[in-house]
Design an enzyme around this catalytic site. Structure first.
Site, PDB file in Angstrom:
ATOM      1  N   LYS A   1       0.888  -1.171   0.000  1.00 42.12           N
ATOM      2  CA  LYS A   1       0.000   0.000   0.000  1.00 42.12           C
ATOM      3  C   LYS A   1       0.925   1.220   0.000  1.00 42.12           C
ATOM      4  CE  LYS A   1      -1.644   3.121   2.056  1.00 42.12           C
ATOM      5  NZ  LYS A   1      -1.456   4.570   1.687  1.00 42.12           N
TER       6      LYS A   1
ATOM      7  N   GLU B   1       9.954   1.716  10.554  1.00 45.74           N
ATOM      8  CA  GLU B   1      11.011   2.699  10.279  1.00 45.74           C
ATOM      9  C   GLU B   1      10.351   4.062  10.406  1.00 45.74           C
ATOM     10  OE1 GLU B   1      12.967   5.241   9.214  1.00 45.74           O
ATOM     11  OE2 GLU B   1      13.089   4.648   7.107  1.00 45.74           O
TER      12      GLU B   1
ATOM     13  N   CYS C   1      14.304  10.779   6.325  1.00 43.37           N
ATOM     14  CA  CYS C   1      14.186  10.417   7.744  1.00 43.37           C
ATOM     15  C   CYS C   1      15.543  10.409   8.433  1.00 43.37           C
ATOM     16  CB  CYS C   1      13.484   9.086   7.902  1.00 43.37           C
ATOM     17  SG  CYS C   1      14.087   7.833   6.784  1.00 43.37           S
TER      18      CYS C   1
ATOM     19  N   GLU D   1      10.773  15.885  14.540  1.00 39.66           N
ATOM     20  CA  GLU D   1      11.114  15.700  13.134  1.00 39.66           C
ATOM     21  C   GLU D   1      10.308  16.695  12.310  1.00 39.66           C
ATOM     22  OE1 GLU D   1       9.917  11.979  11.081  1.00 39.66           O
ATOM     23  OE2 GLU D   1      11.973  11.940  10.348  1.00 39.66           O
TER      24      GLU D   1
HETATM   25  P1  NAP Z   1       2.122   8.633   7.439  1.00 33.53           P
HETATM   26  O1  NAP Z   1       0.711   9.046   7.518  1.00 33.53           O
HETATM   27  O2  NAP Z   1       2.707   7.867   8.572  1.00 33.53           O
HETATM   28  O3  NAP Z   1       2.280   7.808   6.072  1.00 33.53           O
HETATM   29  C1  NAP Z   1       3.005   6.620   5.873  1.00 33.53           C
HETATM   30  C2  NAP Z   1       2.141   5.548   5.237  1.00 33.53           C
HETATM   31  O4  NAP Z   1       1.185   5.080   6.188  1.00 33.53           O
HETATM   32  C3  NAP Z   1       1.324   6.042   4.044  1.00 33.53           C
HETATM   33  O5  NAP Z   1       1.202   5.013   3.102  1.00 33.53           O
HETATM   34  C4  NAP Z   1      -0.006   6.341   4.721  1.00 33.53           C
HETATM   35  O6  NAP Z   1      -1.081   6.429   3.826  1.00 33.53           O
HETATM   36  C5  NAP Z   1      -0.122   5.183   5.657  1.00 33.53           C
HETATM   37  N1  NAP Z   1      -1.092   5.363   6.730  1.00 33.53           N
HETATM   38  C6  NAP Z   1      -1.597   6.529   7.241  1.00 33.53           C
HETATM   39  N2  NAP Z   1      -2.483   6.262   8.219  1.00 33.53           N
HETATM   40  C7  NAP Z   1      -2.547   4.923   8.341  1.00 33.53           C
HETATM   41  C8  NAP Z   1      -3.296   4.048   9.179  1.00 33.53           C
HETATM   42  N3  NAP Z   1      -4.150   4.492  10.098  1.00 33.53           N
HETATM   43  N4  NAP Z   1      -3.132   2.711   9.028  1.00 33.53           N
HETATM   44  C9  NAP Z   1      -2.268   2.236   8.115  1.00 33.53           C
HETATM   45  N5  NAP Z   1      -1.557   3.010   7.290  1.00 33.53           N
HETATM   46  C10 NAP Z   1      -1.685   4.340   7.395  1.00 33.53           C
HETATM   47  O7  NAP Z   1       3.038   9.875   7.179  1.00 33.53           O
HETATM   48  P2  NAP Z   1       2.615  11.247   6.487  1.00 33.53           P
HETATM   49  O8  NAP Z   1       1.304  11.714   7.023  1.00 33.53           O
HETATM   50  O9  NAP Z   1       2.681  11.040   5.041  1.00 33.53           O
HETATM   51  O10 NAP Z   1       3.778  12.212   6.969  1.00 33.53           O
HETATM   52  C11 NAP Z   1       3.714  12.817   8.269  1.00 33.53           C
HETATM   53  C12 NAP Z   1       5.074  12.859   8.949  1.00 33.53           C
HETATM   54  O11 NAP Z   1       5.614  11.539   9.074  1.00 33.53           O
HETATM   55  C13 NAP Z   1       6.163  13.604   8.197  1.00 33.53           C
HETATM   56  O12 NAP Z   1       6.105  14.961   8.371  1.00 33.53           O
HETATM   57  C14 NAP Z   1       7.407  12.994   8.769  1.00 33.53           C
HETATM   58  O13 NAP Z   1       7.747  13.598   9.979  1.00 33.53           O
HETATM   59  C15 NAP Z   1       7.006  11.568   9.007  1.00 33.53           C
HETATM   60  N6  NAP Z   1       7.470  10.704   7.900  1.00 33.53           N
HETATM   61  C16 NAP Z   1       8.536   9.904   8.087  1.00 33.53           C
HETATM   62  C17 NAP Z   1       8.994   9.110   7.058  1.00 33.53           C
HETATM   63  C18 NAP Z   1      10.155   8.215   7.215  1.00 33.53           C
HETATM   64  O14 NAP Z   1      10.829   7.920   6.251  1.00 33.53           O
HETATM   65  N7  NAP Z   1      10.414   7.683   8.389  1.00 33.53           N
HETATM   66  C19 NAP Z   1       8.380   9.129   5.828  1.00 33.53           C
HETATM   67  C20 NAP Z   1       7.260   9.962   5.643  1.00 33.53           C
HETATM   68  C21 NAP Z   1       6.827  10.721   6.691  1.00 33.53           C
HETATM   69  P3  NAP Z   1      -1.413   7.897   3.232  1.00 33.53           P
HETATM   70  O15 NAP Z   1      -0.368   8.159   2.227  1.00 33.53           O
HETATM   71  O16 NAP Z   1      -2.762   7.757   2.638  1.00 33.53           O
HETATM   72  O17 NAP Z   1      -1.373   8.860   4.390  1.00 33.53           O
END
Ligand code: NAP
Ligand code: MG
Length: 462
Positions: free
Chosen positions: A170, A245, A279, A369
């Protein structure tokens, strides 16, 4: 603008169960470039069943044959490198050169590394009167973010397939197009039907349904701490394996003997690269008080060079979030020496390359972050102080140490609570395990350690 149809399930593009779509936006000009289906729990269920059905045969496929399929996948990705780079540039906004050099090249290298590892790994070992078999964990759910959209898919799919697992991915809602391109590449590489499946959709809908599905044996997640915590709780309830991660707040420690200009310039480049959406970015620069002012001057000059070159952040929400952090830094008393909260362009989700001086370890911008092009420079008194500051966050993903003498840098790095440390600007190694100490996550990706995440052992005694 193109309406893409279907989910890649069981070796073919199949119509989605529902009618809803997700709009894909180019962050440079805010134009909708395409739509993909928004998957539902029904699509997820179909995909998990397909993965389960394909598991026995793929798990029993000799590792050499799995290696051959991965080598074919590597070759297809390499042949389509330009298309990959253009796609990531369109949906993430990364400058094309960066997309070519990183977003396309790294996944090709990682796929290649697992083609080799699948062929050479000892899936059977002897210990005393036992033979230990390393068997696939089963059906994997991979939930990936948008910041390195293809890399994060390949860093899960390649080791899972090398191990003999089957998988449902996904991808992030912001970057589904390169994920679709990857599904086409998997198909072209002749990977058997059902071994790899793709369900595009929203996190709280498709992502959550996938993590919760009882037919999944391991959930591998990359993304935010908030969602990671939910995934871990779901997995705990079902005694599923989980790999997380979750990002970081890494320290770039410049010891007094370091080549200051080099350490600062590389450090600024590290933070600005991919618009700060990395990250493992070294978002805290730690400089000895005697060289602090010089370092701040160098960093401000270096950051100014990124003004025109830097791409946008991924979406309006991230742009607002990052600008909010910059405002918070100002409000908490940090000194802006480059950039600031104002949007530098009228169109597109751009954020100015920003550098803060006089940041203290307790400030929000030194702890959380930010995930944007924002660097904090902190002052330390001596090495113990530097170590305390470096280790003083809940995260522990990466870091850097610079010193005149390599042994001095290594001695400091050994005391850092973090999963990766670059010594005097050491290069990325696709075979080195990548993952976090503390709240940066659970488990490791890449190389042989990444492969081990997808294996479980069975001991036979003789
Ligand atoms: P996120 O919501 O954690 O997104 C990561 C993945 O999880 C996406 O595929 C997302 O889908 C999915 N997801 C979201 N809610 C979920 C749920 N309840 N159950 C299962 N899967 C779910 O991250 P984001 O909102 O895109 O970014 C927010 C913050 O996260 C960033 O500002 C950053 O600080 C951090 N981040 C960290 C990394 C890393 O490499 N460690 C990468 C991205 C972001 P959707 O795309 O539909 O939301
Ligand atoms: Mg999200």
């Amino acid at each position: 603008m193109k309406a893409y149809d279907g989910m890649y399930i069981g070796g073919a593009w199949r119509p989605a169960a529902g009618q809803d779509v997700i709009e894909v936006v180019n962050p440079v000009d805010e134009q909708v470039i395409g739509t993909v289906p928004a998957g539902t729990a029904e699509d997820v269920d179909t995909a998990v069943r397909a993965a389960r059905a394909a598991l026995p045969e793929w798990a029993a496929t000799p590792p050499a044959e799995r290696a051959a399929r991965l080598a074919a996948l590597r070759d297809v990705l390499a042949a389509r490198a330009d298309e990959i780079a253009e796609t990531v540039t369109a949906e993430l906004g990364a400058p094309l050169k960066f997309s070519q050099a990183v977003h396309a090249a790294v996944p090709i290298a990682v796929a290649g590394s697992y083609a080799e590892l699948a062929a050479t790994y000892a899936f059977e070992e002897k210990t005393g009167n036992s033979v230990v078999h390393h068997e696939p964990v089963g059906v994997v759910a991979a939930i990936t973010p948008w910041n390195y959209p293809l890399h994060q898919i390949v860093a899960k799919v390649a080791p899972a397939l090398a191990a003999g697992c089957t998988i449902v991915v996904k991808p992030a809602e912001d970057t589904p197009l390169v994920a679709r391109l990857f599904a086409d590449a998997v198909h072209e590489a002749g990977i058997p039907a059902g071994v790899f499946n793709l369900v595009t959709g929203l996190g709280p809908v498709a992502g959550q349904a996938l993590a919760e599905h009882p037919g999944v044996d391991l959930v591998s997640f990359t993304g935010s701490t908030a969602v990671g915590r939910r995934i871990a709780a779901i997995a705990a309830g079902q005694i599923k394996k989980v790999a997380l991660e979750l990002g970081g707040k890494s320290a770039n420690v410049i010891l007094p003997t370091a080549d200051l200009a080099k350490a600062v310039n590389v450090g600024v480049a590290n933070v600005m690269s991919n618009s700060g959406q990395t990250c493992s970015a070294w978002t805290r620069m730690l400089v000895h008080r005697d060289r602090y002012d010089e370092a701040v001057g160098l960093a401000a000059t270096a950051a100014a060079k990124y003004g025109e070159r830097i791409g946008p952040v991924v979406n309006a929400k991230q742009q607002a979030r990052v600008r909010g952090y910059i405002e918070k830094g100002v409000a908490e008393g940090a000194r802006l020496v480059a950039g600031g909260p104002e949007a530098p362009r009228e169109k597109g989700y751009f954020v100015s390359p920003t550098v803060f001086a006089d940041v203290t370890p307790d400030m929000t911008i030194a702890q959380e972050e930010i995930f944007g092009p924002v660097l904090s420079i902190l002052r330390y008194d001596d090495e113990e102080d530097a170590l305390r500051i470096a280790n003083g966050t809940v995260y522990g993903l990466a870091g850097a140490v610079w010193a005149g003498d390599e042994a001095e840098a290594v001695a400091f790095a050994r005391r850092m609570e973090t999963g990766q440390v670059d010594i005097n600007g050491g290069r990325f190694n696709p075979l080195a395990p990548f993952g976090g100490y503390k709240q940066s996550g659970v488990g490791r990706e890449l190389g042989v350690h990444g492969l081990a995440e997808y294996l479980q052992t069975k001991s036979l005694q003789f």
